[in-house]
Scaffold this motif. Structure first.
Motif, PDB file in Angstrom:
ATOM      1  N   SER A  69      10.080  12.623 -10.231  1.00 45.48           N
ATOM      2  CA  SER A  69       9.992  12.474  -8.516  1.00 45.48           C
ATOM      3  C   SER A  69       9.978  12.774  -6.872  1.00 45.48           C
ATOM      4  O   SER A  69      10.264  12.766  -6.360  1.00 45.48           O
ATOM      5  N   HIS A  70      10.219  14.316  -7.770  1.00 46.12           N
ATOM      6  CA  HIS A  70      10.299  15.529  -6.372  1.00 46.12           C
ATOM      7  C   HIS A  70       8.830  15.454  -5.317  1.00 46.12           C
ATOM      8  O   HIS A  70       8.711  15.445  -4.383  1.00 46.12           O
ATOM      9  N   TYR A  71       8.130  14.984  -6.340  1.00 45.27           N
ATOM     10  CA  TYR A  71       6.870  15.295  -5.810  1.00 45.27           C
ATOM     11  C   TYR A  71       5.832  13.784  -6.224  1.00 45.27           C
ATOM     12  O   TYR A  71       4.883  13.847  -5.243  1.00 45.27           O
ATOM     13  N   GLY A  73       6.476   9.577  -5.526  1.00 47.75           N
ATOM     14  CA  GLY A  73       7.487   8.328  -5.198  1.00 47.75           C
ATOM     15  C   GLY A  73       6.537   7.162  -6.426  1.00 47.75           C
ATOM     16  O   GLY A  73       6.228   6.966  -6.986  1.00 47.75           O
ATOM     17  N   TYR A  74       7.602   6.166  -5.490  1.00 47.17           N
ATOM     18  CA  TYR A  74       6.630   4.741  -5.654  1.00 47.17           C
ATOM     19  C   TYR A  74       5.145   4.366  -5.686  1.00 47.17           C
ATOM     20  O   TYR A  74       4.334   5.238  -4.869  1.00 47.17           O
ATOM     21  N   ASN A  79       4.675  12.614  -2.584  1.00 45.18           N
ATOM     22  CA  ASN A  79       5.622  13.191  -1.333  1.00 45.18           C
ATOM     23  C   ASN A  79       5.217  14.587  -0.460  1.00 45.18           C
ATOM     24  O   ASN A  79       4.677  15.132  -0.612  1.00 45.18           O
ATOM     25  N   ASP A  81       6.284  15.822   2.419  1.00 46.65           N
ATOM     26  CA  ASP A  81       6.914  16.419   3.130  1.00 46.65           C
ATOM     27  C   ASP A  81       7.480  17.435   2.144  1.00 46.65           C
ATOM     28  O   ASP A  81       7.752  18.611   2.091  1.00 46.65           O
ATOM     29  N   ALA A  82       7.725  17.225   0.846  1.00 50.34           N
ATOM     30  CA  ALA A  82       8.016  18.209  -0.200  1.00 50.34           C
ATOM     31  C   ALA A  82       6.708  18.780  -0.742  1.00 50.34           C
ATOM     32  O   ALA A  82       6.634  20.328  -0.532  1.00 50.34           O
ATOM     33  N   ASN A 103      -3.468   7.728  -4.839  1.00 49.63           N
ATOM     34  CA  ASN A 103      -1.829   8.082  -4.961  1.00 49.63           C
ATOM     35  C   ASN A 103      -1.997   9.081  -3.800  1.00 49.63           C
ATOM     36  O   ASN A 103      -0.885   9.806  -3.312  1.00 49.63           O
TER      37      ASN A 103
END
Length: 375
Positions: A69-71, A73-74, A79, A81-82, A103
């Motif tokens: 979930s850090h890299y 998401g939905y 992600n 920003d990460a 994605n």
């Protein structure tokens, strides 16, 4: 030699490959590497807990990101920003961003900044593949893909069938489209069948792949007195695997049809090399890389004329049938069992055809597509 610095964004590459898209992306990236293209590849890694850089081929830099979930998401969306905070070196001038999975679109847009061209390789049109289903998550994915089709500078399609769909659904994008088939690398296995009546299905277990048609066709063949076996390799949703198992039980075929789950590529090729024939019964298909792998190994094909599969597989080197036609499929299986000499002839012709689609032979077309976008 043309110097190009490409950022390639893909869900599957090398060890992180689960199907045709991963095999294709891996082969394509290595082919471009041999052409001297400098590539940085970003790919998720299911078995990693921390990100890591790796070097592959001649000059492929691979950044593996943990599937967490850090890299991600939905909808599995990256992600941004990460990634940007952890790897600021990615904020550089790229000649091209090659997006092979929706994605990664936020990352593609971020690094493009409206200036660097984006090439989008479409392995399938999701709205077509999934039947335009109404679930909110799927509709969101459809819209993400359609936005990428609009915003990218070039679209790579893998079959004329897919171009026909684009022409019908999104004709405004035809002018920025290239149709280039997927290639194949030389495989270590060669066809040496163990029997004349043990057939094979390889692929995802999904309704449009025609596996139910294959089970019903095998039932008809069995009723005609022929002792036909079928091995099924692949995974699908639990509910659909249960449905297929119940269908096998209802048709009293549990002794004749065996499910073997997911297998790594080396095992798939071994199964192909030992099968009497490879059956590809899809009702819809953008291309059919499994069929091409079978042709490369030299296994005879029994394939539907679905979409891009019809462009890949010809009557001159395969037994073909109309998608969804169970009786035609059953007749093809009977022909295969009753005519081993015909199968050997088809296998040899199919292997020769596969050689025309080796990556090195397709390389000039891919290079033109990449250099065109920068002219």
């Amino acid at each position: 030699m043309i110097y190009l610095k490409v950022l390639s964004l893909t869900n599957e590459f090398a060890e992180e490959s689960f199907g045709g898209a991963g095999t294709a992306a891996t082969g394509m990236i290595h082919m471009l590497d041999r052409l001297g293209i400098h590539q940085t590849v970003i790919v998720p890694r299911s078995d990693w807990t921390v990100p890591r850089w790796d070097l592959r081929g001649l000059q492929i830099k691979v950044l593996g990101l943990p599937r967490n979930s850090h890299y991600f998401g939905y909808l599995g969306m990256i992600n941004v920003d990460a990634v940007c905070q952890t790897f600021p070196e990615l904020r550089q001038e790229w000649d091209l961003i090659h997006c092979q999975a929706i994605n990664f679109t936020p990352l593609a847009y971020t690094f493009s900044r409206g200036a660097t061209p984006i090439l989008y390789t479409v392995y399938s049109f999701l709205r077509k593949e999934l039947g335009d289903r109404p679930e909110p998550e799927l509709q969101a994915q459809f819209k993400i893909q359609e936005d990428l089709l609009m915003r990218c500078q070039r679209i790579h399609l893998i079959s004329q069938s897919e171009r026909n769909y684009l022409a019908e659904r999104y004709p405004q994008y035809l002018s920025k489209t290239d149709v280039i088939p997927l290639g194949i690398s030389s495989l270590p296995e060669r066809w040496q069948p163990k029997s004349t009546n043990e057939f094979l299905y390889v692929g995802r277990l999904l309704d449009y792949k025609g596996i139910e048609d294959l089970i019903l066709a095998l039932s008809l063949v069995r009723q005609s007195g022929r002792q036909v076996h079928l091995n099924i390799i692949g995974k699908g949703p639990d509910y659909y695997e249960d449905h297929l198992n119940k269908l096998v039980q209802a048709k009293k075929l549990t002794s004749w049809i065996k499910f073997h789950g997911w297998q790594p590529s080396s095992e798939l090729w071994r199964w192909m090399s030992q099968a009497a024939g490879l059956v590809v019964p899809s009702r819809r298909e953008a291309y059919g890389l499994v069929a091409l792998e079978g042709m490369t190994i030299g296994v005879p094909l029994i394939a539907s004329k679905a979409g891009g599969l019809a462009e890949l597989v010809s009557d001159s080197y395969a037994l073909t049938f109309e998608p969804g036609n169970v009786r035609q499929l059953a007749n093809s299986l009977r022909t295969a069992v009753d005519n081993p000499t015909l199968l050997r002839s088809l296998a040899a012709k199919g292997h020769e055809q596969a050689l025309t689609l080796e990556w090195e032979r397709l390389a000039p077309r891919y290079l033109r597509a990449l250099t065109f976008i920068n002219n």
